[in-house]
Design a protein around this motif. Structure first.
Motif, PDB file in Angstrom:
ATOM      1  N   ASP A 196       1.286 -15.540  64.193  1.00 28.81           N
ATOM      2  CA  ASP A 196       2.706 -15.837  64.014  1.00 28.81           C
ATOM      3  C   ASP A 196       2.947 -17.193  63.331  1.00 28.81           C
ATOM      4  O   ASP A 196       3.956 -17.377  62.657  1.00 28.81           O
ATOM      5  N   VAL A 197       2.035 -18.146  63.526  1.00 25.98           N
ATOM      6  CA  VAL A 197       2.237 -19.448  62.871  1.00 25.98           C
ATOM      7  C   VAL A 197       1.461 -19.552  61.559  1.00 25.98           C
ATOM      8  O   VAL A 197       1.348 -20.636  60.982  1.00 25.98           O
ATOM      9  N   GLY A 198       0.912 -18.437  61.087  1.00 30.92           N
ATOM     10  CA  GLY A 198       0.314 -18.436  59.747  1.00 30.92           C
ATOM     11  C   GLY A 198      -1.194 -18.417  59.691  1.00 30.92           C
ATOM     12  O   GLY A 198      -1.784 -18.458  58.607  1.00 30.92           O
ATOM     13  N   ALA A 199      -1.867 -18.340  60.858  1.00 28.97           N
ATOM     14  CA  ALA A 199      -3.338 -18.314  60.821  1.00 28.97           C
ATOM     15  C   ALA A 199      -3.840 -16.970  60.302  1.00 28.97           C
ATOM     16  O   ALA A 199      -3.237 -15.927  60.542  1.00 28.97           O
ATOM     17  N   SER A 200      -4.938 -17.017  59.578  1.00 31.74           N
ATOM     18  CA  SER A 200      -5.621 -15.795  59.144  1.00 31.74           C
ATOM     19  C   SER A 200      -6.988 -15.686  59.803  1.00 31.74           C
ATOM     20  O   SER A 200      -7.584 -14.613  59.819  1.00 31.74           O
ATOM     21  N   TYR A 201      -7.517 -16.802  60.264  1.00 29.51           N
ATOM     22  CA  TYR A 201      -8.860 -16.846  60.865  1.00 29.51           C
ATOM     23  C   TYR A 201      -8.790 -17.494  62.240  1.00 29.51           C
ATOM     24  O   TYR A 201      -7.871 -18.266  62.521  1.00 29.51           O
ATOM     25  N   VAL A 202      -9.809 -17.224  63.060  1.00 27.62           N
ATOM     26  CA  VAL A 202      -9.949 -17.974  64.313  1.00 27.62           C
ATOM     27  C   VAL A 202     -11.439 -18.097  64.646  1.00 27.62           C
ATOM     28  O   VAL A 202     -12.185 -17.116  64.562  1.00 27.62           O
ATOM     29  N   VAL A 203     -11.847 -19.314  64.952  1.00 28.00           N
ATOM     30  CA  VAL A 203     -13.232 -19.567  65.362  1.00 28.00           C
ATOM     31  C   VAL A 203     -13.367 -19.132  66.824  1.00 28.00           C
ATOM     32  O   VAL A 203     -12.515 -19.456  67.650  1.00 28.00           O
ATOM     33  N   ILE A 204     -14.418 -18.397  67.124  1.00 25.85           N
ATOM     34  CA  ILE A 204     -14.617 -17.926  68.501  1.00 25.85           C
ATOM     35  C   ILE A 204     -16.053 -18.211  68.940  1.00 25.85           C
ATOM     36  O   ILE A 204     -17.000 -18.001  68.179  1.00 25.85           O
ATOM     37  N   GLY A 205     -16.188 -18.708  70.165  1.00 21.39           N
ATOM     38  CA  GLY A 205     -17.521 -18.934  70.731  1.00 21.39           C
ATOM     39  C   GLY A 205     -18.242 -20.132  70.152  1.00 21.39           C
ATOM     40  O   GLY A 205     -19.485 -20.175  70.144  1.00 21.39           O
TER      41      GLY A 205
ATOM     42  N   LYS B 150      -7.433  -7.294  66.751  1.00 21.61           N
ATOM     43  CA  LYS B 150      -6.220  -6.509  67.040  1.00 21.61           C
ATOM     44  C   LYS B 150      -4.983  -7.189  66.457  1.00 21.61           C
ATOM     45  O   LYS B 150      -4.049  -6.536  65.993  1.00 21.61           O
ATOM     46  N   ALA B 151      -4.997  -8.521  66.462  1.00 20.76           N
ATOM     47  CA  ALA B 151      -3.842  -9.275  65.953  1.00 20.76           C
ATOM     48  C   ALA B 151      -3.884  -9.418  64.431  1.00 20.76           C
ATOM     49  O   ALA B 151      -2.975 -10.016  63.841  1.00 20.76           O
ATOM     50  N   GLY B 152      -4.932  -8.922  63.806  1.00 23.91           N
ATOM     51  CA  GLY B 152      -5.020  -9.011  62.342  1.00 23.91           C
ATOM     52  C   GLY B 152      -5.622 -10.315  61.849  1.00 23.91           C
ATOM     53  O   GLY B 152      -5.456 -10.684  60.690  1.00 23.91           O
ATOM     54  N   LEU B 153      -6.341 -11.013  62.738  1.00 23.02           N
ATOM     55  CA  LEU B 153      -7.024 -12.242  62.333  1.00 23.02           C
ATOM     56  C   LEU B 153      -8.487 -11.921  62.012  1.00 23.02           C
ATOM     57  O   LEU B 153      -9.037 -10.947  62.536  1.00 23.02           O
ATOM     58  N   THR B 154      -9.104 -12.751  61.189  1.00 24.10           N
ATOM     59  CA  THR B 154     -10.544 -12.626  60.960  1.00 24.10           C
ATOM     60  C   THR B 154     -11.257 -13.588  61.908  1.00 24.10           C
ATOM     61  O   THR B 154     -11.109 -14.807  61.779  1.00 24.10           O
ATOM     62  N   PRO B 155     -12.025 -13.038  62.861  1.00 29.23           N
ATOM     63  CA  PRO B 155     -12.757 -13.928  63.773  1.00 29.23           C
ATOM     64  C   PRO B 155     -13.984 -14.515  63.073  1.00 29.23           C
ATOM     65  O   PRO B 155     -14.663 -13.817  62.330  1.00 29.23           O
ATOM     66  N   ILE B 156     -14.240 -15.793  63.314  1.00 35.69           N
ATOM     67  CA  ILE B 156     -15.491 -16.430  62.881  1.00 35.69           C
ATOM     68  C   ILE B 156     -16.289 -16.619  64.161  1.00 35.69           C
ATOM     69  O   ILE B 156     -15.992 -17.516  64.959  1.00 35.69           O
TER      70      ILE B 156
END
Ligand code: PEP
Length: 252
Positions: A85-94, A118-124
Motif C-alpha cells: 500500500d505504501v509503494g513497496a515491490s520487494y521485501v527482505v525476509i529472514g 499473496k500481497a503481490g510483493l517479491t520476497p528476497i
C-alpha cells in the motif's frame, strides 16, 4: 539470461531527512541504468517518503521485513499488504540479523514469504551459514535446511516469484567477503537444489543474490560468477556513490 538485481538494505539507519538526501543523491547517478533492477530498502517509517521520490524512476522500493498476518492485534508489526500500500515491490525476509536478534525461524520465513507473495510483493529470502558452521564443513547442510524449511510446500509459481539471497553471516558487516569462488560454490548448490526440486525452468529463472561486504571494489568479480545474479548490499548502500558503482558493476 537473468536480469541482475542490486538491493540496498539500509538496516536501522537514516533519519527521514537523511533518507531523502541519500535517495536524491542516488537517483541521478543510476538514471541511465536500464538493464539492472535497483531496489532500496529503508526503515518502515521512511518507506512512504522514499517512495514519493522514486516512484517515477528506475529505483524500486523494498521493506526489510513483514509479518505474516494481514491485520489484527499484533502490536508493532507491519503486514505485507500494508507495505504494498505504501509503494513497496520487494521485501527482505529472514535476514540473518532477524534470525540472530529476533529469533526468526525457517517456519516464520515460510509464513512471511507466503504472505509477501499473496500481497503481490517479491520476497528476497535470505539464507546463509555462520562462521562456526562453515568451519566444521556444515555450510551446505545449513543452506539446505534453510531452503527446505523456508520454502516448504511451495509450488513452482510461488518459488518462481522469489529472489534468494545467499549471505554468509561471517561476511555481513565484517569487511570479510566470500571469495567469488566460495560464493559461486554455494550459489551453484542453490541452483542445483532449485533444479532438483522444481525443475530446470524454475532453476534458470530464480535470481540468487550474494550479500556480505559487497563494495565497489569487489562487486564486479562477484557479479560475473555464473550463478550470482545480483547483490544485497548493506553498508555500501548507505553512500549513494558506492551503491551506484555497485549497480554499474552489474551491467553486462
Ligand atoms: C546485509 O545487511 O544484507 C549485508 C550484506 O550487509 P553488508 O553489505 O554491510 O555486509
Amino acid at each position: 539470461m537473468r536480469r541482475k538485481i542490486i538491493a540496498g538494505n539500509w538496516k536501522m539507519n537514516k533519519l527521514r531527512s537523511e533518507a531523502v538526501e541519500l535517495v536524491k543523491g542516488l537517483i541521478p547517478l543510476v538514471a541511465d541504468v536500464r538493464d539492472v533492477d535497483i531496489v532500496v530498502c529503508p526503515v518502515y517509517v521512511s518507506l512512504s517518503t522514499v517512495y514519493d521520490l522514486i516512484k517515477d524512476t528506475n529505483i524500486a522500493l523494498g521493506a526489510q521485513d513483514c509479518f505474516w498476518e494481514e491485520k489484527g492485534a499484533y502490536t508493532g508489526e507491519v503486514s505485507a499488504p500494508m507495505l504494498k500500500d505504501v509503494g513497496a515491490s520487494y521485501v527482505v525476509i529472514g535476514h540473518s540479523e532477524r534470525r540472530q536478534y529476533f529469533g526468526e525461524t525457517d517456519e516464520w520465513v515460510n509464513k512471511k514469504t507466503r504472505a509477501a507473495l499473496k500481497a503481490g510483493l517479491t520476497p528476497i529470502v535470505c539464507v546463509g551459514e555462520r562462521l562456526e558452521e562453515r568451519e566444521v564443513g556444515r555450510t551446505i547442510d545449513v543452506i539446505s535446511r534453510q531452503l527446505e524449511g523456508g520454502f516448504a510446500g511451495f509450488d513452482k509459481g510461488q518459488i518462481g516469484g522469489c529472489v534468494i539471497a545467499y549471505e554468509p553471516v561471517w561476511a555481513i558487516g565484517t569487511g570479510k567477503t566470500a571469495t567469488p569462488e566460495q560464493a559461486q560454490e554455494v550459489h551453484s548448490f542453490i541452483r542445483g537444489w532449485l533444479k532438483d526440486n522444481y525443475g530446470e525452468e524454475v532453476a534458470d529463472k530464480v535470481r540468487i543474490q550474494y550479500g556480505g561486504s559487497v563494495k565497489p571494489a569487489n562487486a564486479r568479480s562477484l557479479l560475473t560468477q555464473p550463478d550470482i545474479d545480483g547483490a544485497l548490499v548493506g553498508g555500501a548502500s548507505l553512500k549513494a556513490e558506492d551503491f551506484a558503482e555497485i549497480v554499474k558493476a552489474a551491467i553486462v
